[in-house]
Design a protein around this motif. Structure first.
Motif, mmCIF file in Angstrom:
data_model
loop_
_atom_site.group_PDB
_atom_site.id
_atom_site.type_symbol
_atom_site.label_atom_id
_atom_site.label_comp_id
_atom_site.label_asym_id
_atom_site.label_seq_id
_atom_site.Cartn_x
_atom_site.Cartn_y
_atom_site.Cartn_z
ATOM 1 N N ALA A 9 0.814 -1.220 0.000
ATOM 2 C CA ALA A 9 0.000 0.000 0.000
ATOM 3 C C ALA A 9 0.844 1.265 0.000
ATOM 4 N N ASP A 10 2.132 1.161 0.175
ATOM 5 C CA ASP A 10 3.003 2.334 0.200
ATOM 6 C C ASP A 10 3.190 2.869 -1.224
ATOM 7 N N PRO A 11 2.741 4.092 -1.518
ATOM 8 C CA PRO A 11 2.874 4.630 -2.880
ATOM 9 C C PRO A 11 4.321 4.720 -3.364
ATOM 10 N N ALA A 12 5.265 4.855 -2.438
ATOM 11 C CA ALA A 12 6.673 4.972 -2.823
ATOM 12 C C ALA A 12 7.175 3.708 -3.514
ATOM 13 N N ASN A 13 6.557 2.564 -3.200
ATOM 14 C CA ASN A 13 6.996 1.302 -3.809
ATOM 15 C C ASN A 13 6.462 1.119 -5.226
ATOM 16 N N TRP A 14 5.591 2.009 -5.666
ATOM 17 C CA TRP A 14 5.012 1.903 -7.009
ATOM 18 C C TRP A 14 5.546 2.987 -7.942
ATOM 19 N N GLN A 15 6.547 3.737 -7.484
ATOM 20 C CA GLN A 15 7.072 4.852 -8.264
ATOM 21 C C GLN A 15 8.581 4.737 -8.412
ATOM 22 N N GLY A 16 9.127 5.490 -9.372
ATOM 23 C CA GLY A 16 10.571 5.588 -9.522
ATOM 24 C C GLY A 16 11.183 4.425 -10.277
ATOM 25 N N PRO A 17 12.484 4.476 -10.482
ATOM 26 C CA PRO A 17 13.182 3.447 -11.269
ATOM 27 C C PRO A 17 13.283 2.099 -10.565
ATOM 28 N N TYR A 18 12.961 2.057 -9.289
ATOM 29 C CA TYR A 18 13.028 0.794 -8.563
ATOM 30 C C TYR A 18 11.654 0.378 -8.047
ATOM 31 N N GLU A 26 10.973 -5.496 -16.022
ATOM 32 C CA GLU A 26 12.267 -6.179 -16.160
ATOM 33 C C GLU A 26 12.090 -7.698 -16.102
ATOM 34 N N HIS A 27 11.251 -8.143 -15.196
ATOM 35 C CA HIS A 27 11.012 -9.573 -15.047
ATOM 36 C C HIS A 27 10.389 -10.143 -16.324
ATOM 37 N N LEU A 28 9.458 -9.424 -16.893
ATOM 38 C CA LEU A 28 8.807 -9.879 -18.122
ATOM 39 C C LEU A 28 9.778 -9.894 -19.297
ATOM 40 N N VAL A 29 10.687 -8.933 -19.344
ATOM 41 C CA VAL A 29 11.680 -8.897 -20.428
ATOM 42 C C VAL A 29 12.584 -10.115 -20.344
ATOM 43 N N TYR A 30 13.118 -10.399 -19.151
ATOM 44 C CA TYR A 30 13.967 -11.588 -18.986
ATOM 45 C C TYR A 30 13.205 -12.853 -19.372
ATOM 46 N N ALA A 163 9.127 -18.061 -12.344
ATOM 47 C CA ALA A 163 9.480 -18.307 -10.951
ATOM 48 C C ALA A 163 10.992 -18.252 -10.742
ATOM 49 N N THR A 164 11.753 -18.806 -11.688
ATOM 50 C CA THR A 164 13.202 -18.917 -11.503
ATOM 51 C C THR A 164 13.936 -17.650 -11.907
ATOM 52 N N ALA A 165 13.306 -16.775 -12.677
ATOM 53 C CA ALA A 165 13.960 -15.527 -13.079
ATOM 54 C C ALA A 165 14.302 -14.651 -11.885
ATOM 55 N N THR A 166 13.731 -14.956 -10.729
ATOM 56 C CA THR A 166 14.090 -14.211 -9.520
ATOM 57 C C THR A 166 15.569 -14.394 -9.177
ATOM 58 N N LEU A 167 16.184 -15.497 -9.642
ATOM 59 C CA LEU A 167 17.592 -15.741 -9.350
ATOM 60 C C LEU A 167 18.500 -14.723 -10.023
ATOM 61 N N ALA A 168 17.993 -14.051 -11.057
ATOM 62 C CA ALA A 168 18.810 -13.053 -11.746
ATOM 63 C C ALA A 168 19.236 -11.942 -10.790
ATOM 64 N N ALA A 169 18.409 -11.694 -9.782
ATOM 65 C CA ALA A 169 18.754 -10.648 -8.812
ATOM 66 C C ALA A 169 19.966 -11.025 -7.989
ATOM 67 N N LEU A 173 21.179 -8.261 -11.149
ATOM 68 C CA LEU A 173 20.240 -7.807 -12.164
ATOM 69 C C LEU A 173 18.932 -7.389 -11.492
ATOM 70 N N GLY A 174 17.983 -6.915 -12.329
ATOM 71 C CA GLY A 174 16.711 -6.434 -11.795
ATOM 72 C C GLY A 174 15.664 -7.527 -11.751
ATOM 73 N N GLY A 175 14.415 -7.118 -11.926
ATOM 74 C CA GLY A 175 13.326 -8.067 -11.825
ATOM 75 C C GLY A 175 12.755 -8.121 -10.429
ATOM 76 N N LEU A 176 11.717 -8.927 -10.273
ATOM 77 C CA LEU A 176 11.053 -9.025 -8.977
ATOM 78 C C LEU A 176 11.934 -9.688 -7.926
ATOM 79 N N GLY A 177 12.956 -10.398 -8.362
ATOM 80 C CA GLY A 177 13.868 -10.999 -7.397
ATOM 81 C C GLY A 177 14.603 -9.979 -6.557
#
Length: 240
Positions: A9-18, A26-30, A163-169, A173-177
């Motif tokens: 619910a924190d708006p800061a987590n839905w804004q900016g480059p991160y 990023e996750h979808l691109v990978y 599910a495994t693309a989280t390992l890229a972090a 790298l970026g993504g939800l990981g």
């Protein structure tokens, strides 16, 4: 649970480059690049094996071997080998995509191979009797009949890759990981739980998209559920 909802619910987590939208992108691109490359390898190879019957034993053993490879360990080895040869983020992107492709190829190849091999031999003989060439039999008969299993392989690979693309972090790298890795580093359990929830939701959404595409692309006559419903209706109308 409160930490999870507070983080989402924190708006800061839905804004900016991160923010969450950027990480999802990023996750979808990978995942998209991985599935495209894996499909370019797995689908033609699986169709060829199912159509010709050649290399069946060797490929099956290779696929089983690929499935047993530890993904995280292979990722670190790939980064150590390819990192000094490349520059910038590419030194981490290429090894990550390579490892994910290794993970995605087996279910895609297996689905294509099993789909073509399972086509009724009588259907092939009828197509050849109509004067079709070997390539025409593959493209016009075997591939349409194999589409349910081909899509099944693609959907299975998509779920594994998302599910495994989280390992890229883990290799910067970026993504939800990133939410999992950074949350663990800072002991931000709300961020970790939010990242895990987002990965699960994204995997379900991707699977739903594949299911909708499959419903449009596959002939209704090849859908077992629909066929069974029609059979039950016909039995009720004409029980004899």
């Amino acid at each position: 649970m409160n930490l999870l909802w507070d983080w989402l619910a924190d708006p800061a987590n839905w804004q900016g480059p991160y923010g969450i939208p950027v990480r999802v992108g990023e996750h979808l691109v990978y995942s998209g690049i991985t599935l495209l490359l894996a499909a370019l390898v797995g689908v033609p190879l699986g169709l060829w094996i199912g159509h010709t019957g050649r290399g069946r034993v060797g490929v099956v053993n290779l696929v089983n071997g690929m499935r047993s490879v530890p993904t995280l360990g292979l990722l670190y080895v790939a980064v150590l080998v390819a990192g000094p040869l490349l520059a910038g983020d590419i030194a981490f992107v290429v090894p990550s995509i390579f490892v994910l492709v290794v993970l995605a190829v087996p279910p895609i190849l297996a689905g294509a191979y099993a789909g073509v091999e399972g086509v009724d031999p009588g259907v092939r003989d009828a197509a050849r009797g109509m004067g079709m060439s070997s390539l025409e039999v593959l493209v016009r008969v075997e591939v349409p009949c194999a589409l349910p299993l081909i899509f099944s392989g693609l959907r299975s690979a998509a779920l594994q890759v998302v599910a495994t693309a989280t390992l890229a972090a883990s290799v910067s790298l970026g993504g939800l990981g990133r939410f999992l890795i950074d949350g663990q580093a800072y002991r931000d359990y709300g961020q970790m739980a939010g990242g895990a929830l987002l990965v699960a939701a994204l995997a379900m959404l991707v699977d739903l998209c594949f299911a909708l595409v499959q419903r449009v692309a596959v002939s209704p006559g090849l859908a077992p559920v629909r066929s069974s419903r029609r059979a039950r209706r016909a039995l009720v109308v004409n029980p004899t």
